[in-house]
Design a protein around this motif. Structure first.
Motif, PDB file in Angstrom:
ATOM      1  N   THR A 404       0.829  -1.093  -0.357  1.00  0.00           N
ATOM      2  CA  THR A 404      -0.029   0.130  -0.076  1.00  0.00           C
ATOM      3  C   THR A 404       0.948   1.239   0.038  1.00  0.00           C
ATOM      4  O   THR A 404       0.709   2.341  -0.792  1.00  0.00           O
ATOM      5  N   TYR A 408       1.227   4.369  -2.440  1.00  0.00           N
ATOM      6  CA  TYR A 408       1.015   5.829  -2.182  1.00  0.00           C
ATOM      7  C   TYR A 408       2.179   6.547  -2.539  1.00  0.00           C
ATOM      8  O   TYR A 408       2.132   7.770  -3.137  1.00  0.00           O
ATOM      9  N   PHE A 411       1.808   7.209  -6.568  1.00  0.00           N
ATOM     10  CA  PHE A 411       0.655   7.974  -6.890  1.00  0.00           C
ATOM     11  C   PHE A 411       0.427   9.439  -6.203  1.00  0.00           C
ATOM     12  O   PHE A 411      -0.581  10.160  -6.663  1.00  0.00           O
TER      13      PHE A 411
ATOM     14  N   LEU B 204      -6.046   7.679 -13.822  1.00  0.00           N
ATOM     15  CA  LEU B 204      -4.689   7.861 -13.056  1.00  0.00           C
ATOM     16  C   LEU B 204      -5.314   9.029 -12.128  1.00  0.00           C
ATOM     17  O   LEU B 204      -4.734   8.904 -10.734  1.00  0.00           O
ATOM     18  N   ALA B 207      -6.744   6.561  -9.226  1.00  0.00           N
ATOM     19  CA  ALA B 207      -5.485   6.152  -8.618  1.00  0.00           C
ATOM     20  C   ALA B 207      -4.769   7.014  -7.409  1.00  0.00           C
ATOM     21  O   ALA B 207      -4.408   6.745  -6.352  1.00  0.00           O
ATOM     22  N   ARG B 208      -4.629   8.261  -7.910  1.00  0.00           N
ATOM     23  CA  ARG B 208      -4.142   9.383  -7.001  1.00  0.00           C
ATOM     24  C   ARG B 208      -5.011   9.467  -5.696  1.00  0.00           C
ATOM     25  O   ARG B 208      -4.501   9.930  -4.611  1.00  0.00           O
ATOM     26  N   MET B 209      -6.380   9.260  -5.763  1.00  0.00           N
ATOM     27  CA  MET B 209      -7.362   9.730  -4.662  1.00  0.00           C
ATOM     28  C   MET B 209      -7.231   8.527  -3.684  1.00  0.00           C
ATOM     29  O   MET B 209      -7.444   8.820  -2.631  1.00  0.00           O
ATOM     30  N   ASP B 210      -7.107   7.317  -4.082  1.00  0.00           N
ATOM     31  CA  ASP B 210      -7.101   6.238  -3.195  1.00  0.00           C
ATOM     32  C   ASP B 210      -6.240   5.132  -3.675  1.00  0.00           C
ATOM     33  O   ASP B 210      -6.600   4.065  -4.244  1.00  0.00           O
ATOM     34  N   PRO B 211      -4.808   5.402  -3.364  1.00  0.00           N
ATOM     35  CA  PRO B 211      -3.915   4.332  -3.739  1.00  0.00           C
ATOM     36  C   PRO B 211      -3.783   3.141  -2.909  1.00  0.00           C
ATOM     37  O   PRO B 211      -3.274   1.970  -3.367  1.00  0.00           O
ATOM     38  N   SER B 212      -4.657   3.141  -1.810  1.00  0.00           N
ATOM     39  CA  SER B 212      -4.793   1.936  -0.997  1.00  0.00           C
ATOM     40  C   SER B 212      -5.770   0.538  -1.903  1.00  0.00           C
ATOM     41  O   SER B 212      -5.584  -0.227  -1.241  1.00  0.00           O
ATOM     42  N   ASP B 213      -6.434   1.061  -2.579  1.00  0.00           N
ATOM     43  CA  ASP B 213      -7.171   0.131  -3.464  1.00  0.00           C
ATOM     44  C   ASP B 213      -6.343  -0.413  -4.563  1.00  0.00           C
ATOM     45  O   ASP B 213      -5.951   0.076  -5.445  1.00  0.00           O
ATOM     46  N   ALA B 217      -4.882   1.213  -7.944  1.00  0.00           N
ATOM     47  CA  ALA B 217      -3.289   1.311  -8.108  1.00  0.00           C
ATOM     48  C   ALA B 217      -2.957   0.682  -9.525  1.00  0.00           C
ATOM     49  O   ALA B 217      -2.078   1.242 -10.233  1.00  0.00           O
ATOM     50  N   GLY B 220      -3.990   2.693 -12.416  1.00  0.00           N
ATOM     51  CA  GLY B 220      -3.120   3.916 -12.592  1.00  0.00           C
ATOM     52  C   GLY B 220      -1.808   3.720 -13.130  1.00  0.00           C
ATOM     53  O   GLY B 220      -1.527   4.081 -13.986  1.00  0.00           O
TER      54      GLY B 220
END
Lengths: 435, 291
Positions: A404, A408, A411, B204, B207-213, B217, B220
């Motif tokens: 994770t 981050y 991105f 993209l 992906a920037r909004m929620d990279p934890s998904d 990701a 993205g």
């Protein structure tokens, strides 16, 4: 009036007698290593002779064998204290608690607190109690665990340096900081994978500053009734301000200060707003309250929390490095029958393992030894190969967090907020499990 | 300070914050009569579903329904968990029963639309999203402000190649510009219409909004790879053919072969090789889509 001190000649004679007794007991133990009564006598003699470290070794063996009574547990705790091993002293107290022993235990606990300077902190808190014994104001709930310092946290040298520079120095060199009109206190956010010592570091930071430590947990704040959670949070801060200087530790910050943009409705927002208000108050009229917080999901923490004056100092706590893993493994192996375990080798083979993972590793290895003992009918000590065998079926629990964090960094690393994580991710340790 | 909150309160708190792992840990501490409450089972089913364990979520929801067979939340989560675990018929039966009890629920109707859309996807048959679209429209009619209903309508429109998908997606984005789902649906709607470049930007952004998904990701990462120079001819042709570059390629190959245009035929085959090389390279650099 009697003589208060023995004559030097008498003292010398006594010492020689003691040395003889110790030598005799050692010889007897070599012949009968399983004689626990002899070992206990040796431990007592060593302690009386001032050889606390050696005495502790014997008491540890007796503790592991379950051969210590109430008196022996207290004596073992005192030997540990005399040897400067507070962690071992605490282990004897805990063992006493497990066996239901009471005599002398509270005295031993007090001695441990005194040794760690915790008694002074308890006195500070007790100043808030009136003549009739009733509290004049709500008491700051101190953590009952003895204070720890950076010496108790293995490895993590860079993290400790960062904390020392940004947090501890302002408290230790108040003169310097006052001269430059730079106040101590404020907010510091520790983040990193779960089980990697964030809480221990926060506790150690408080110990280094010599400040009382209060742990605010989400369970203590949350309440199903409207407005009560916010009130609980406010109370925690009010108490902290009354007993300043002190450290207020907010565990799982993301659970309290969850990013408001991720909420669809108004649920949970008042709690975040309340925490913001409390943090802002610190800068205004509450100097010397150091608010430490920890989270393993810094990306879920509301952005407003990270602005200047709030949690503006953010420290990344990576998984334990090899020296830290060595220390953790040694701690978990202590008191278990083991034989020349190559802790350095195991530490090298466990990159990204958290403290909890290392404990699980030792326990799995112990299970293997027990299975073996049951199968063969003979007991043997834990060896390096058992740990290696257990390791073959284990993966670090931090991998999900690392994946994770990698996303981050890729991105959402605007403004370089995850640069420390990015640097860690390219290290050999972090890449060990990727390849 | 004494613990103010019980484990159910803690679990609800964590679930609302997208932390099913913590919610499940809190639920492990539930004891006594609370273990028999439908709230416990509803929270457990929802947490298991959010954590990706659809089969366990089905079991938990069914156990909860023993205590209260008409519980709205349990029926809803049971239907979604059945769908996620591949039991499409059961999911449809559950959602239909739930709608008999709560006919005015836009959320249930939206989830019915989602189930119908998934039921429509069958191998070797022409997919018809007619029923799913009708259900989604009905959900929006029941509650024009329901975010779930609006999202499902836009999603089904994008899935089915409906020309209105872009309008619906724009409406979603207007309501919440920081919604990663809105960006994904907008991206899909634009890419389906051949505007892949704009679609990639939305992926993209998601992906920037929620990279934890992990799925976002991956999307993205794939979008970034497709924005590289070597994929530009492909994006250009997608734009020209309105997203039908493969159909266009087949037509060209057939025409050039029948007309004995050897040079053009060779160019078409070279393009086919180029498409595969790009595809394999991107697959290798971004990996498989997470499940």
């Amino acid at each position: 009036m009697g003589r208060s001190h023995p004559h030097p000649a008498e003292h010398r004679e006594g010492a020689e007698l003691n040395v003889d007794r110790i030598a005799g007991l050692r010889a007897a133990l070599t012949a009968a290593p399983d004689n626990h009564a002899l070992r206990l006598m040796l431990a007592e003699e060593l302690l009386n002779d001032g050889q606390a470290g050696e005495a502790l070794t014997e008491y540890d063996l007796l503790l592991a064998a379950g051969q210590l009574d109430e008196h022996g547990l207290v004596a073992g705790g005192r030997a540990a204290l005399a040897a400067g091993r507070h962690d071992r002293a605490q282990a004897f107290v805990e063992a006493a608690g497990a066996t239901g022993a009471v005599n002398g235990i509270s005295e031993l606990k007090r001695e441990i607190n005194d040794a760690l300077g915790l008694q002074h902190l308890v006195q500070v808190v007790k100043q808030g109690i009136g003549e009739d014994g009733a509290p004049l104001q709500p008491e700051l709930e101190l953590d009952s665990k003895p204070a720890v310092t950076f010496a108790d946290v293995g490895g993590l040298v860079d993290v400790k340096k960062a904390i020392n520079r940004t947090i501890i120095l302002p408290f230790q060199r108040t003169d310097l900081y006052e001269k430059y009109k730079r106040g101590a206190g404020g907010g510091v956010l520790l983040f990193g994978p779960p089980g990697c010592g964030k809480t221990l570091l926060a506790r150690a930071t408080a110990g280094e500053c010599g400040l009382p430590f209060s742990n605010v947990r989400i369970e203590e704040i949350l309440d199903p009734y409207f407005g009560v959670s916010e009130s609980n949070l406010h109370d925690a801060f009010v108490q902290a301000r009354r007993f300043a200087p002190c450290v207020l530790f907010v565990d799982e910050l993301d659970a309290i200060a969850f990013a408001r943009r991720k909420f669809t409705g108004n649920v949970g927002r008042p709690l975040v707003d309340q925490l913001l208000q409390e943090l802002d108050a610190i800068g205004a009229d509450n100097e010397n309250v150091l608010v430490l917080a920890a989270t393993n999901a810094p990306w879920d923490v509301d952005e407003a929390m990270k602005r200047p004056g709030r949690f503006d100092r953010i420290v990344f706590v990576p998984p334990p490095d090899p020296p830290a893993r060595e220390r953790i493994l040694t701690l978990h192996l202590a008191g278990r029958p083991s034989e020349d375990v190559d802790v350095t080798k195991i530490a090298r083979r466990t990159p990204l393992f958290s403290g909890a993972d290392l404990r699980a590793l030792v326990e799995r290895a112990v299970d293997l030894v027990i299975d073996d003992a049951l199968e063969r009918g003979e007991e043997r000590p834990l060896a390096t190969r058992d740990l290696e065998q257990a390791l073959d079926s284990m993966r670090p629990s931090t991998l999900e967090w690392i994946a994770t964090a990698r996303n981050y960094v890729e991105f959402a690393n605007q403004g370089g907020r995850y640069d420390e994580v990015a640097a860690f991710l390219v290290s050999r340790e972090a890449r060990a499990w990727k390849d | 300070m004494d613990a103010a909150a019980g484990p159910l309160v803690r679990a609800r708190h964590d679930l609302a914050r997208g932390r099913p792992d913590r919610a499940l840990a809190a639920l492990e501490q539930v004891t006594g009569a609370e273990l028999e409450s439908e709230e416990f089972w509803a929270l457990r089913a929802a947490a298991l579903f959010d954590a990706g364990d659809a089969r366990a979520a089905v079991e938990a929801a069914q156990k909860g329904l023993v205590h209260d067979p008409a519980d709205f939340a349990l029926l809803d989560i049971l239907a979604l968990a059945q769908l996620a675990s591949g039991r499409k018929k059961d999911a449809r039966a559950t959602i239909d029963s739930a709608l008999l009890l709560y006919p005015d629920s836009a959320e249930l109707q939206a989830h019915r639309a989602l189930i119908l859309a998934r039921c429509a996807q069958r191998p070797f048959r022409l997919t018809s999203y007619r029923k799913a679209r009708a259900a989604a429209d009905e959900a929006v009619r029941l509650d024009p402000d329901s975010e779930t209903a609006l999202r499902v309508r836009a999603k089904i429109a994008a899935m089915s190649g409906d020309a209105r998908a872009e309008v619906y997606a724009a409406e979603l984005l207007e309501r919440d510009p920081e919604s990663e789902y809105a960006h994904v649906i907008t991206g899909a709607a634009r890419a389906n219409r051949g505007n892949v470049r704009a679609g990639l930007e939305h992926f993209l952004e998601a992906a920037r909004m929620d990279p934890s998904d992990p799925q976002l990701a991956w999307l993205g990462r794939r979008s970034r790879a497709l924005q590289r120079w070597y994929a530009q001819p492909l994006l250009f042709l997608e734009r020209v053919t309105h997203g039908h570059v493969r159909v266009g390629w087949v037509v060209i190959v057939l025409v050039t072969r029948s007309a004995h245009l050897a040079l053009l035929n060779a160019a078409a085959i070279a393009f086919w090789i180029y498409m595969w090389v790009v595809h394999i390279h991107i697959r290798r650099s971004t990996g498989k889509a997470p499940s």
